[in-house]
Design an enzyme around this catalytic site. Sequence first.
Site, PDB file in Angstrom:
ATOM      1  N   GLY B  14       0.464  -0.812   2.231  1.00 49.28           N
ATOM      2  CA  GLY B  14      -0.417   0.042   1.423  1.00 49.28           C
ATOM      3  C   GLY B  14      -0.286  -0.299  -0.045  1.00 49.28           C
ATOM      4  O   GLY B  14       0.808  -0.403  -0.555  1.00 49.28           O
ATOM      5  N   ASP B 139       5.815   5.855  -0.747  1.00 44.12           N
ATOM      6  CA  ASP B 139       6.644   6.745   0.073  1.00 44.12           C
ATOM      7  C   ASP B 139       8.059   6.902  -0.487  1.00 44.12           C
ATOM      8  O   ASP B 139       8.780   7.807  -0.086  1.00 44.12           O
ATOM      9  CB  ASP B 139       6.734   6.214   1.506  1.00 44.12           C
ATOM     10  CG  ASP B 139       5.418   6.332   2.246  1.00 44.12           C
ATOM     11  OD1 ASP B 139       4.624   7.226   1.890  1.00 44.12           O
ATOM     12  OD2 ASP B 139       5.181   5.528   3.164  1.00 44.12           O
ATOM     13  N   MET B 181       0.697  12.437   1.100  1.00 43.53           N
ATOM     14  CA  MET B 181       1.110  11.347   1.982  1.00 43.53           C
ATOM     15  C   MET B 181       2.613  11.414   2.273  1.00 43.53           C
ATOM     16  O   MET B 181       3.397  11.812   1.425  1.00 43.53           O
ATOM     17  CB  MET B 181       0.755   9.996   1.373  1.00 43.53           C
ATOM     18  CG  MET B 181      -0.694   9.580   1.620  1.00 43.53           C
ATOM     19  SD  MET B 181      -1.002   7.870   1.063  1.00 43.53           S
ATOM     20  CE  MET B 181      -2.702   7.634   1.640  1.00 43.53           C
ATOM     21  N   GLY B 182       2.999  10.969   3.438  1.00 41.01           N
ATOM     22  CA  GLY B 182       4.401  10.965   3.830  1.00 41.01           C
ATOM     23  C   GLY B 182       4.533  11.289   5.305  1.00 41.01           C
ATOM     24  O   GLY B 182       4.248  12.405   5.716  1.00 41.01           O
ATOM     25  N   ARG B 183       4.893  10.276   6.066  1.00 42.12           N
ATOM     26  CA  ARG B 183       4.953  10.454   7.510  1.00 42.12           C
ATOM     27  C   ARG B 183       6.280  11.096   7.909  1.00 42.12           C
ATOM     28  O   ARG B 183       6.307  12.166   8.500  1.00 42.12           O
ATOM     29  CB  ARG B 183       4.836   9.076   8.156  1.00 42.12           C
ATOM     30  CG  ARG B 183       4.732   9.051   9.657  1.00 42.12           C
ATOM     31  CD  ARG B 183       4.583   7.603  10.124  1.00 42.12           C
ATOM     32  NE  ARG B 183       3.387   6.987   9.588  1.00 42.12           N
ATOM     33  CZ  ARG B 183       2.206   6.963  10.222  1.00 42.12           C
ATOM     34  NH1 ARG B 183       2.104   7.510  11.420  1.00 42.12           N
ATOM     35  NH2 ARG B 183       1.179   6.372   9.676  1.00 42.12           N
ATOM     36  N   ARG B 291      -2.703   6.412  -3.994  1.00 42.88           N
ATOM     37  CA  ARG B 291      -2.205   5.064  -4.240  1.00 42.88           C
ATOM     38  C   ARG B 291      -3.138   4.223  -5.100  1.00 42.88           C
ATOM     39  O   ARG B 291      -2.919   3.021  -5.242  1.00 42.88           O
ATOM     40  CB  ARG B 291      -1.891   4.350  -2.932  1.00 42.88           C
ATOM     41  CG  ARG B 291      -3.062   4.204  -2.020  1.00 42.88           C
ATOM     42  CD  ARG B 291      -2.617   3.666  -0.674  1.00 42.88           C
ATOM     43  NE  ARG B 291      -3.741   3.173   0.052  1.00 42.88           N
ATOM     44  CZ  ARG B 291      -3.813   3.109   1.363  1.00 42.88           C
ATOM     45  NH1 ARG B 291      -2.802   3.516   2.101  1.00 42.88           N
ATOM     46  NH2 ARG B 291      -4.879   2.629   1.949  1.00 42.88           N
TER      47      ARG B 291
END
Lengths: 409, 409
Positions: B14, B139, B181-183, B291
């Site tokens: 990304g 991340d 965002m952030g898994r 991003r």
Amino acid sequence: MSLTGNAIIGQSGGPTIVINASLVGAIQAAWDLDEIQHFYGAIHGMDGLLNEQLCDLFREDPDVVEAMKLVPSAGLGTSRIKPKEQDLERAMEVFRAHDVRYFFYTGGDDSQLACHMISELAKSSDWEMRVVGIPKTIDNNLVVTDCCPGFGSAARYAALCCQYVGRDAEAFGTLEVVEVMGRHEGWLTGATSAARPEPDAPPHLVYLPEVQVTRQQLISDVQEVYDRYGFAVIAVSEGFAFAGEDQSTTSDKVDEFGHSRLGGVAQWLGDVLEEATGVRARNDKLGNLQRCFAATTSQVDLDQAYAVGRTAVEWAVDGQTDIMITIERENDDPYQWECGATSLMTVAGESKAVPREWINEAGNDVTEEFVTYCKPLLVGRACELDPGFSSLPKFSLHVIETKLDAYER
Amino acid sequence: MSLTGNAIIGQSGGPTIVINASLVGAIQAAWDLDEIQHFYGAIHGMDGLLNEQLCDLFREDPDVVEAMKLVPSAGLGTSRIKPKEQDLERAMEVFRAHDVRYFFYTGGDDSQLACHMISELAKSSDWEMRVVGIPKTIDNNLVVTDCCPGFGSAARYAALCCQYVGRDAEAFGTLEVVEVMGRHEGWLTGATSAARPEPDAPPHLVYLPEVQVTRQQLISDVQEVYDRYGFAVIAVSEGFAFAGEDQSTTSDKVDEFGHSRLGGVAQWLGDVLEEATGVRARNDKLGNLQRCFAATTSQVDLDQAYAVGRTAVEWAVDGQTDIMITIERENDDPYQWECGATSLMTVAGESKAVPREWINEAGNDVTEEFVTYCKPLLVGRACELDPGFSSLPKFSLHVIETKLDAYER
């Protein structure tokens, strides 16, 4: 003819990045005018008016008032109430109880209608007062006025998003669908195209609700762009639907005005395109940030928002009533404008779509006329309020004593 | 020991707002070093390397190179290929064919793993070369390094969004759920809290994937905040799930690394909260803009991204290999840092979660330690590239001649 008494101002509908600048303009104008003895803010717009939730704006720290120019969203709180007959009568009671001779209301076409109804009721009563609407909407759909304060900054943010997310799509070689606010009018969606520095900059395709295209046409448009550039950015209004097909993304929930809630069209359209083209499609819904992301405020928009607030107060005190302040365009390039006025009746409940001739024949882009109109509204950036994450300024909201019984709606 | 030849650099995974700054640092370092004769960019990262799609970076206009520092997303294009054994052998062929003695790869943990595998293969061959990883990920989950270039700017954008959208929620008196965002790691979500200028500023609640809370707990948290302030802003990671319940918002589609696509948790959670509390809930998914939204870049992040790129080239030419450049924190306040290095093996395929002790006991906010760590990475703003919508600079990408047969993967 001089009219002395108190004033109430309210903010209505969806907030914008610069709606507080209009309020600041109004307050700062009133500071110097003897005719306005107390200036009250209606907390949460019509709700506050009906419930006598009023705050004394002259007690706000003048430095805070000045700083609030750059703070997004409605500093007094907002409301989406559509006033009914009995609400209007209640409003008149509140005006009488607090010796209110001036009423200013900042909003879009629904709010200008409310404003007009109050104006009519005041005229038919023995209570002399002046009612002036202040334009505001990111949708840019008020009639008569050249543009609506709030639009330029929302457009600037949406256009920047398209530019930047275009680089992301290019890096991956993907499709990118950007969902822009706009139910029936595509001003904001079109603006993302109008800001392009060159013809092949993103967004490559924009679809406004004013013109519907078929599913086949849109897929073919996208395929063509993708074949040429190796990626494609498509901006669509949240009210988008294919010609001959039902709107697929309407929620079954409704907002306070009874409009169905929109949103999700970018994700849906991305899936459609991914399936049709075999190219990975990403999507971004610009959402509420379009009306509050204040780090990239448009300077013209900020100036106009301030000016319409200031002018509303000055002209009301000068004797005008039953009007909405407008922006009148004097020249395209360099962009020159000044404030004007129109009767509330001309704008109440009316809305202005993008003219068909400002959209290209294929229905997938705006024309040069649109660009000439739109670009000056968003190209210049205002200074950023808060680059260092210090506290955002806030009104103190000194609530005044109520004088009436509680109101049951 | 001096090693002279050509170099290849690639961008992977990304993109970020500052990944091009690392590339610019690398190019500008190489300008002054005789050991690097030609500096090639791999177009679309690993794809370009395997397919010999290489461009001559020394032919880029130096002014464009300098300007690219402020342009978001991967200027060379990016890739999410996970190289297999035969890919690595192909890479070695490309290196030999083009006399490549230096390989630089900018990415997260998956990309550092690819880098490490290439380094191992080079070591076991008779082809002397040096391989250096350049850290990058919004991340912020790479181990060893203090932080990851790309994180600070994404965090700054996400934090600004929460501040601003908080005013929107306050104006309406609604709930607002923001999807960050952030898994598996909540660095970015936590950062939105870390930037708060005072304890009652939004977001009021943040939920990181490292700690799960029950449905009942979260609803009760939100109700409490709403009762206190009359509105509430809740930031959640896209990987959010309630304790004891399945992730509700995972798509059945997968990305190029085989990870399931996430997104939609804010909308889903908003619906849950609206039903449970009876208060209207809005939501915003910050999406890909995290991003690429370059108008609010973090200055520290930009400086670090540039420094890791520059250092990678300098240290490789000095004889170091099989390392990733890191950021070493010297002091919290004022924030001081310098570049360091760690072996690729330590970072390859590893990821760093937010420590449990940096999240409060209730699992709904970060602690002072997190704030002390995070705040310096995002508070300062870099200058904006493009306030006037002129063209974003772009590399020319002068592709060089291929020397090998086409590659079938």
